[in-house]
Design a protein around this motif. Sequence first.
Motif, PDB file in Angstrom:
ATOM      1  N   ALA A 243       0.838  -1.200   0.000  1.00 32.57           N
ATOM      2  CA  ALA A 243       0.000   0.000   0.000  1.00 32.57           C
ATOM      3  C   ALA A 243       0.872   1.250   0.000  1.00 32.57           C
ATOM      4  O   ALA A 243       1.998   1.249   0.499  1.00 32.57           O
ATOM      5  CB  ALA A 243      -0.925   0.000   1.212  1.00 32.57           C
ATOM      6  N   ASN A 244       0.336   2.317  -0.547  1.00 28.36           N
ATOM      7  CA  ASN A 244       1.030   3.600  -0.544  1.00 28.36           C
ATOM      8  C   ASN A 244       0.503   4.425   0.621  1.00 28.36           C
ATOM      9  O   ASN A 244      -0.607   4.961   0.566  1.00 28.36           O
ATOM     10  CB  ASN A 244       0.802   4.338  -1.868  1.00 28.36           C
ATOM     11  N   LEU A 245       1.294   4.511   1.684  1.00 33.29           N
ATOM     12  CA  LEU A 245       0.936   5.286   2.866  1.00 33.29           C
ATOM     13  C   LEU A 245       1.883   6.476   3.034  1.00 33.29           C
ATOM     14  O   LEU A 245       2.013   7.016   4.135  1.00 33.29           O
ATOM     15  CB  LEU A 245       0.979   4.401   4.113  1.00 33.29           C
ATOM     16  N   SER A 246       2.494   6.882   1.948  1.00 36.20           N
ATOM     17  CA  SER A 246       3.438   7.998   2.037  1.00 36.20           C
ATOM     18  C   SER A 246       2.718   9.261   2.511  1.00 36.20           C
ATOM     19  O   SER A 246       1.615   9.584   2.067  1.00 36.20           O
ATOM     20  CB  SER A 246       4.101   8.247   0.676  1.00 36.20           C
ATOM     21  N   ASN A 247       3.340   9.933   3.488  1.00 40.50           N
ATOM     22  CA  ASN A 247       2.820  11.181   4.059  1.00 40.50           C
ATOM     23  C   ASN A 247       1.456  11.020   4.731  1.00 40.50           C
ATOM     24  O   ASN A 247       0.763  12.016   4.973  1.00 40.50           O
ATOM     25  CB  ASN A 247       2.732  12.273   2.978  1.00 40.50           C
ATOM     26  N   ALA A 248       1.058   9.793   5.024  1.00 37.50           N
ATOM     27  CA  ALA A 248      -0.208   9.581   5.737  1.00 37.50           C
ATOM     28  C   ALA A 248      -0.058   9.973   7.202  1.00 37.50           C
ATOM     29  O   ALA A 248       1.017   9.845   7.797  1.00 37.50           O
ATOM     30  CB  ALA A 248      -0.637   8.122   5.628  1.00 37.50           C
ATOM     31  N   ASN A 249      -1.130  10.420   7.787  1.00 38.05           N
ATOM     32  CA  ASN A 249      -1.143  10.794   9.198  1.00 38.05           C
ATOM     33  C   ASN A 249      -1.611   9.594  10.017  1.00 38.05           C
ATOM     34  O   ASN A 249      -2.782   9.223   9.974  1.00 38.05           O
ATOM     35  CB  ASN A 249      -2.076  11.987   9.411  1.00 38.05           C
ATOM     36  N   LEU A 250      -0.676   8.987  10.754  1.00 37.24           N
ATOM     37  CA  LEU A 250      -0.983   7.798  11.552  1.00 37.24           C
ATOM     38  C   LEU A 250      -0.903   8.093  13.046  1.00 37.24           C
ATOM     39  O   LEU A 250      -0.713   7.181  13.850  1.00 37.24           O
ATOM     40  CB  LEU A 250      -0.035   6.665  11.171  1.00 37.24           C
ATOM     41  N   ASN A 251      -1.074   9.329  13.428  1.00 37.40           N
ATOM     42  CA  ASN A 251      -1.061   9.690  14.841  1.00 37.40           C
ATOM     43  C   ASN A 251      -2.156   8.932  15.594  1.00 37.40           C
ATOM     44  O   ASN A 251      -3.315   8.892  15.164  1.00 37.40           O
ATOM     45  CB  ASN A 251      -1.307  11.192  15.022  1.00 37.40           C
ATOM     46  N   ASN A 252      -1.757   8.289  16.707  1.00 41.02           N
ATOM     47  CA  ASN A 252      -2.700   7.566  17.575  1.00 41.02           C
ATOM     48  C   ASN A 252      -3.411   6.411  16.871  1.00 41.02           C
ATOM     49  O   ASN A 252      -4.388   5.874  17.404  1.00 41.02           O
ATOM     50  CB  ASN A 252      -3.748   8.519  18.162  1.00 41.02           C
ATOM     51  N   ALA A 253      -2.936   6.031  15.695  1.00 44.37           N
ATOM     52  CA  ALA A 253      -3.562   4.907  14.994  1.00 44.37           C
ATOM     53  C   ALA A 253      -3.120   3.582  15.604  1.00 44.37           C
ATOM     54  O   ALA A 253      -2.034   3.469  16.170  1.00 44.37           O
ATOM     55  CB  ALA A 253      -3.199   4.943  13.512  1.00 44.37           C
ATOM     56  N   ASN A 254      -3.956   2.579  15.492  1.00 43.44           N
ATOM     57  CA  ASN A 254      -3.650   1.250  16.019  1.00 43.44           C
ATOM     58  C   ASN A 254      -3.477   0.292  14.849  1.00 43.44           C
ATOM     59  O   ASN A 254      -4.440  -0.069  14.172  1.00 43.44           O
ATOM     60  CB  ASN A 254      -4.775   0.770  16.929  1.00 43.44           C
ATOM     61  N   LEU A 255      -2.216  -0.121  14.599  1.00 43.73           N
ATOM     62  CA  LEU A 255      -1.881  -1.019  13.493  1.00 43.73           C
ATOM     63  C   LEU A 255      -1.551  -2.424  13.989  1.00 43.73           C
ATOM     64  O   LEU A 255      -0.887  -3.192  13.300  1.00 43.73           O
ATOM     65  CB  LEU A 255      -0.673  -0.457  12.724  1.00 43.73           C
ATOM     66  N   GLU A 256      -2.043  -2.768  15.153  1.00 48.24           N
ATOM     67  CA  GLU A 256      -1.725  -4.077  15.734  1.00 48.24           C
ATOM     68  C   GLU A 256      -2.088  -5.214  14.775  1.00 48.24           C
ATOM     69  O   GLU A 256      -3.216  -5.311  14.290  1.00 48.24           O
ATOM     70  CB  GLU A 256      -2.488  -4.270  17.047  1.00 48.24           C
ATOM     71  N   GLY A 257      -1.117  -6.069  14.482  1.00 47.19           N
ATOM     72  CA  GLY A 257      -1.357  -7.225  13.631  1.00 47.19           C
ATOM     73  C   GLY A 257      -1.487  -6.916  12.152  1.00 47.19           C
ATOM     74  O   GLY A 257      -1.675  -7.827  11.347  1.00 47.19           O
ATOM     75  N   ILE A 259      -0.527  -6.031   8.269  1.00 53.77           N
ATOM     76  CA  ILE A 259       0.541  -6.462   7.362  1.00 53.77           C
ATOM     77  C   ILE A 259       1.003  -5.248   6.567  1.00 53.77           C
ATOM     78  O   ILE A 259       0.235  -4.669   5.798  1.00 53.77           O
ATOM     79  CB  ILE A 259       0.047  -7.566   6.408  1.00 53.77           C
ATOM     80  N   LEU A 260       2.276  -4.877   6.763  1.00 55.08           N
ATOM     81  CA  LEU A 260       2.819  -3.700   6.094  1.00 55.08           C
ATOM     82  C   LEU A 260       3.956  -4.071   5.149  1.00 55.08           C
ATOM     83  O   LEU A 260       4.746  -3.205   4.763  1.00 55.08           O
ATOM     84  CB  LEU A 260       3.324  -2.693   7.135  1.00 55.08           C
ATOM     85  N   ASP A 261       4.017  -5.320   4.729  1.00 56.17           N
ATOM     86  CA  ASP A 261       5.095  -5.765   3.853  1.00 56.17           C
ATOM     87  C   ASP A 261       5.150  -4.916   2.591  1.00 56.17           C
ATOM     88  O   ASP A 261       4.159  -4.803   1.856  1.00 56.17           O
ATOM     89  CB  ASP A 261       4.904  -7.232   3.464  1.00 56.17           C
ATOM     90  N   ASN A 262       6.322  -4.329   2.357  1.00 55.64           N
ATOM     91  CA  ASN A 262       6.574  -3.529   1.152  1.00 55.64           C
ATOM     92  C   ASN A 262       5.658  -2.317   1.023  1.00 55.64           C
ATOM     93  O   ASN A 262       5.519  -1.760  -0.077  1.00 55.64           O
ATOM     94  CB  ASN A 262       6.460  -4.390  -0.111  1.00 55.64           C
ATOM     95  N   ALA A 263       5.030  -1.910   2.131  1.00 56.86           N
ATOM     96  CA  ALA A 263       4.226  -0.687   2.091  1.00 56.86           C
ATOM     97  C   ALA A 263       5.143   0.532   2.020  1.00 56.86           C
ATOM     98  O   ALA A 263       6.239   0.540   2.591  1.00 56.86           O
ATOM     99  CB  ALA A 263       3.331  -0.599   3.317  1.00 56.86           C
ATOM    100  N   ASN A 264       4.706   1.559   1.325  1.00 55.67           N
ATOM    101  CA  ASN A 264       5.458   2.806   1.229  1.00 55.67           C
ATOM    102  C   ASN A 264       5.065   3.697   2.397  1.00 55.67           C
ATOM    103  O   ASN A 264       3.955   4.228   2.437  1.00 55.67           O
ATOM    104  CB  ASN A 264       5.156   3.496  -0.105  1.00 55.67           C
ATOM    105  N   LEU A 265       5.974   3.849   3.365  1.00 57.92           N
ATOM    106  CA  LEU A 265       5.711   4.644   4.560  1.00 57.92           C
ATOM    107  C   LEU A 265       6.530   5.934   4.565  1.00 57.92           C
ATOM    108  O   LEU A 265       6.625   6.606   5.597  1.00 57.92           O
ATOM    109  CB  LEU A 265       6.024   3.824   5.816  1.00 57.92           C
ATOM    110  N   GLU A 266       7.081   6.287   3.422  1.00 52.34           N
ATOM    111  CA  GLU A 266       7.924   7.474   3.352  1.00 52.34           C
ATOM    112  C   GLU A 266       7.133   8.726   3.744  1.00 52.34           C
ATOM    113  O   GLU A 266       6.075   9.022   3.190  1.00 52.34           O
ATOM    114  CB  GLU A 266       8.478   7.650   1.941  1.00 52.34           C
ATOM    115  N   GLY A 267       7.626   9.426   4.743  1.00 58.72           N
ATOM    116  CA  GLY A 267       6.991  10.660   5.176  1.00 58.72           C
ATOM    117  C   GLY A 267       5.757  10.465   6.034  1.00 58.72           C
ATOM    118  O   GLY A 267       5.125  11.455   6.440  1.00 58.72           O
TER     119      GLY A 267
END
Length: 285
Positions: A243-257, A259-267
């Motif tokens: 998934a493309n999550l670049s520049n996404a706002n993940l403040n206080n988000a719960n990502l427990e469990g 799958i972020l394999d090869n996700a774009n988390l830049e920024g």
Amino acid sequence: MPKWDAPNLTDADFTEADFSNANIARAIVSQANFTRANLMNTNLSKTDLMRANFSEANLTGVNLSEAIYCSETIFPANVDLSQAIPITSGVNLSGYPKYILSCRDLHSLDLSRANLSGLYMNDVNLSGANLNESNLSNTRFSDANLKNASLIGANLNNAYLGGANLSNADLSYSIMTNTNLLGAFYNSETIFPSSTNLSKAIYLDSGVNLSHIYFSKINLNRVNLSNTNLSSSILKYIDLSYANLSNANLNNANLEGAILDNANLEGAIFCKTIMPDGSVRNNCY
């Protein structure tokens, strides 16, 4: 062999294994390899055999009553499939018990003109499936993956699509009277009939506001959520691979469990964010 209580044996390798006289009724053996296995007098009734491989297996006396299979299930020659149920175009499964679609993976299958009315298909992977002109009235698709599925002309009257992924799905000319789209996901490539009420559905695309939203156990791989506001959202156990999550706002988000394999988390912004392993990432600034 001992009696098993509906085991999940998906993708297992049973090459040349001895299952003679075993009772594995209602088990899930989709994509399992039974090449040259001994299944003489084995009870496979009501079993999910989707895409399983029985090449050169001994199926003498096997009980295949109401076992589920598809065109990609490989059987040896001369096997009696008269009591088994093919999941294929035009099949009529309406009225069968809920277990009939306990199988989770029906991706890319041709189910056009099938009658699946009233079935529970929760969490089923139907990505890329052909459901054109099928009868899906009163069918439940809670959290089902219908990404890239074709539902042209399908009857979706009173169907429940809560939490279903409809990204890139084609529902043109479908009948959607009283269809429940609460929490269903769609994107700019999803095609709905004109006048479809999308007020309770969720639009997935770059830059949208999805804060304080609840996602759980859904498949959103390769989705574009760049620049998206996902603050304080529950994203537990969802598939965000590639998934493309670049520049996404993940403040206080719960990502427990998740799958972020090869996700774009830049920024991407992480502050008090619960990561897939349960740790808390605090890049607050």
